[in-house]
Write a protein that holds these residues in place. Structure first.
Motif, PDB file in Angstrom:
ATOM      1  N   HIS A  18     -12.631  97.058 -32.265  1.00  0.00           N
ATOM      2  CA  HIS A  18     -14.177  96.621 -32.424  1.00  0.00           C
ATOM      3  C   HIS A  18     -14.722  97.857 -33.158  1.00  0.00           C
ATOM      4  O   HIS A  18     -14.994  98.718 -32.479  1.00  0.00           O
ATOM      5  N   GLY A  19     -15.581  97.302 -33.838  1.00  0.00           N
ATOM      6  CA  GLY A  19     -16.355  97.777 -35.079  1.00  0.00           C
ATOM      7  C   GLY A  19     -15.591  99.100 -36.055  1.00  0.00           C
ATOM      8  O   GLY A  19     -16.319  98.914 -37.240  1.00  0.00           O
ATOM      9  N   ALA A  20     -14.181  98.608 -35.870  1.00  0.00           N
ATOM     10  CA  ALA A  20     -13.000  99.639 -36.993  1.00  0.00           C
ATOM     11  C   ALA A  20     -11.432  99.544 -36.157  1.00  0.00           C
ATOM     12  O   ALA A  20     -11.518  98.795 -35.368  1.00  0.00           O
ATOM     13  N   PHE A  21     -10.894  99.028 -37.534  1.00  0.00           N
ATOM     14  CA  PHE A  21      -9.876  98.868 -37.376  1.00  0.00           C
ATOM     15  C   PHE A  21      -8.939  99.873 -37.969  1.00  0.00           C
ATOM     16  O   PHE A  21      -8.899 100.045 -39.228  1.00  0.00           O
ATOM     17  N   ILE A  22      -7.726 100.276 -37.426  1.00  0.00           N
ATOM     18  CA  ILE A  22      -7.006 101.388 -37.387  1.00  0.00           C
ATOM     19  C   ILE A  22      -5.798 101.066 -37.289  1.00  0.00           C
ATOM     20  O   ILE A  22      -5.119 100.694 -36.637  1.00  0.00           O
ATOM     21  N   PRO A  23      -4.930 100.927 -38.718  1.00  0.00           N
ATOM     22  CA  PRO A  23      -3.976 100.055 -38.933  1.00  0.00           C
ATOM     23  C   PRO A  23      -2.904 102.076 -38.463  1.00  0.00           C
ATOM     24  O   PRO A  23      -3.236 102.874 -38.261  1.00  0.00           O
ATOM     25  N   GLU A  61       2.816  98.727 -57.190  1.00  0.00           N
ATOM     26  CA  GLU A  61       1.784  99.400 -57.258  1.00  0.00           C
ATOM     27  C   GLU A  61       1.154  97.797 -56.428  1.00  0.00           C
ATOM     28  O   GLU A  61      -0.158  98.171 -56.653  1.00  0.00           O
ATOM     29  N   GLN A  62       1.101  96.706 -57.138  1.00  0.00           N
ATOM     30  CA  GLN A  62       0.130  96.012 -56.286  1.00  0.00           C
ATOM     31  C   GLN A  62      -0.361  95.753 -54.868  1.00  0.00           C
ATOM     32  O   GLN A  62      -0.757  95.835 -54.039  1.00  0.00           O
ATOM     33  N   LEU A  63       1.504  95.886 -53.859  1.00  0.00           N
ATOM     34  CA  LEU A  63       1.779  96.419 -52.703  1.00  0.00           C
ATOM     35  C   LEU A  63       0.449  97.385 -52.672  1.00  0.00           C
ATOM     36  O   LEU A  63      -0.784  98.122 -51.526  1.00  0.00           O
ATOM     37  N   ALA A  64       0.337  98.807 -52.934  1.00  0.00           N
ATOM     38  CA  ALA A  64      -0.109  99.647 -52.980  1.00  0.00           C
ATOM     39  C   ALA A  64      -1.996  99.664 -52.782  1.00  0.00           C
ATOM     40  O   ALA A  64      -2.389 100.952 -52.751  1.00  0.00           O
ATOM     41  N   ARG A  65      -2.360  99.054 -54.335  1.00  0.00           N
ATOM     42  CA  ARG A  65      -3.855  98.840 -53.658  1.00  0.00           C
ATOM     43  C   ARG A  65      -4.431  97.759 -52.994  1.00  0.00           C
ATOM     44  O   ARG A  65      -5.072  97.860 -52.545  1.00  0.00           O
ATOM     45  N   GLU A  66      -3.183  97.286 -52.432  1.00  0.00           N
ATOM     46  CA  GLU A  66      -3.118  95.985 -51.479  1.00  0.00           C
ATOM     47  C   GLU A  66      -3.577  96.766 -50.330  1.00  0.00           C
ATOM     48  O   GLU A  66      -4.428  96.769 -49.146  1.00  0.00           O
ATOM     49  N   ASN A  67      -2.905  98.077 -49.412  1.00  0.00           N
ATOM     50  CA  ASN A  67      -2.613  99.191 -48.931  1.00  0.00           C
ATOM     51  C   ASN A  67      -3.228  99.767 -48.857  1.00  0.00           C
ATOM     52  O   ASN A  67      -2.064 100.893 -48.527  1.00  0.00           O
ATOM     53  N   PRO A  68      -4.230 100.481 -49.323  1.00  0.00           N
ATOM     54  CA  PRO A  68      -5.040 102.458 -49.682  1.00  0.00           C
ATOM     55  C   PRO A  68      -4.917 103.185 -48.199  1.00  0.00           C
ATOM     56  O   PRO A  68      -4.815 104.405 -48.514  1.00  0.00           O
ATOM     57  N   HIS A  69      -4.766 102.520 -47.004  1.00  0.00           N
ATOM     58  CA  HIS A  69      -4.597 103.458 -46.290  1.00  0.00           C
ATOM     59  C   HIS A  69      -2.606 103.621 -45.824  1.00  0.00           C
ATOM     60  O   HIS A  69      -2.870 104.157 -45.214  1.00  0.00           O
ATOM     61  N   VAL A  70      -1.868 103.332 -46.908  1.00  0.00           N
ATOM     62  CA  VAL A  70      -0.887 103.538 -46.507  1.00  0.00           C
ATOM     63  C   VAL A  70      -0.088 104.353 -47.722  1.00  0.00           C
ATOM     64  O   VAL A  70      -0.105 104.184 -48.360  1.00  0.00           O
ATOM     65  N   GLU A  71       0.737 105.598 -47.221  1.00  0.00           N
ATOM     66  CA  GLU A  71       1.552 106.052 -48.163  1.00  0.00           C
ATOM     67  C   GLU A  71       2.763 105.663 -48.046  1.00  0.00           C
ATOM     68  O   GLU A  71       3.573 105.317 -47.824  1.00  0.00           O
ATOM     69  N   PHE A  72       2.915 105.149 -49.735  1.00  0.00           N
ATOM     70  CA  PHE A  72       3.920 104.674 -50.247  1.00  0.00           C
ATOM     71  C   PHE A  72       4.991 105.860 -50.757  1.00  0.00           C
ATOM     72  O   PHE A  72       4.479 106.976 -51.768  1.00  0.00           O
TER      73      PHE A  72
END
Length: 147
Positions: free
Chosen positions: A24-29, A57-68
């Motif tokens: 609600h307002g912001a989503f925190i994965p 590389e594509q996966l990391a760009r799509e999910n910037p909130h995740v550390e790979f």
């Protein structure tokens, strides 16, 4: 004729606020880190190496909130580990998986909340306070239960 007060009280619109919650307002994965572990030599890690080379590389760009993190695990089977905000982790072994199956497992970890799996058949008791609960037994009473 005297004026009567309104039937409902007048509410200031600024006083009507909702508390922010996840979604609600912001989503925190809930996922914070994904670790790919593979062996450079073993043939069981070949599909994971291919997946990392073509899709990481594509996966990391799509999910910037995740550390790979990609690291070698010599002489061991390939695994993927997901670490979550609730201090839990999930580990999936990838031995014998094709590249598309690895992609599905990565998406499963990205979409997961990290919470324990809860059985849906029966409702378990969830309490916010500590309580003395136990199983009654006819053997632990002063006079045994007679049938």
């Amino acid at each position: 004729m005297p004026r009567l007060p309104p039937a409902t009280p007048i509410i200031n619109r600024r006083a009507l606020k909702t508390r922010q919650s996840n979604g609600h307002g912001a989503f925190i994965p809930s996922i914070r880190k994904l670790v790919f572990e593979y062996c450079d030599v073993w043939p069981s890690s070949a599909n994971l190496r291919t997946y990392i080379f073509n899709h990481a590389e594509q996966l990391a760009r799509e999910n910037p909130h995740v550390e790979f993190v990609v690291k070698q695990r010599p002489s061991k089977e390939p695994v993927i580990r997901g670490f979550y905000l609730n201090d839990r982790d999930k580990v999936i072994g990838l031995k014998g998986y094709e590249v598309t199956q690895i992609q599905q497992k990565v998406q499963l970890l990205l979409d997961s909340s990290g919470a324990k799996i809860v059985p849906l058949k029966r409702k378990t008791v969830v309490s916010t306070t500590e309580a003395a609960r136990g199983i009654w037994s006819g053997l632990h009473v002063p006079e045994p239960y007679k049938i």
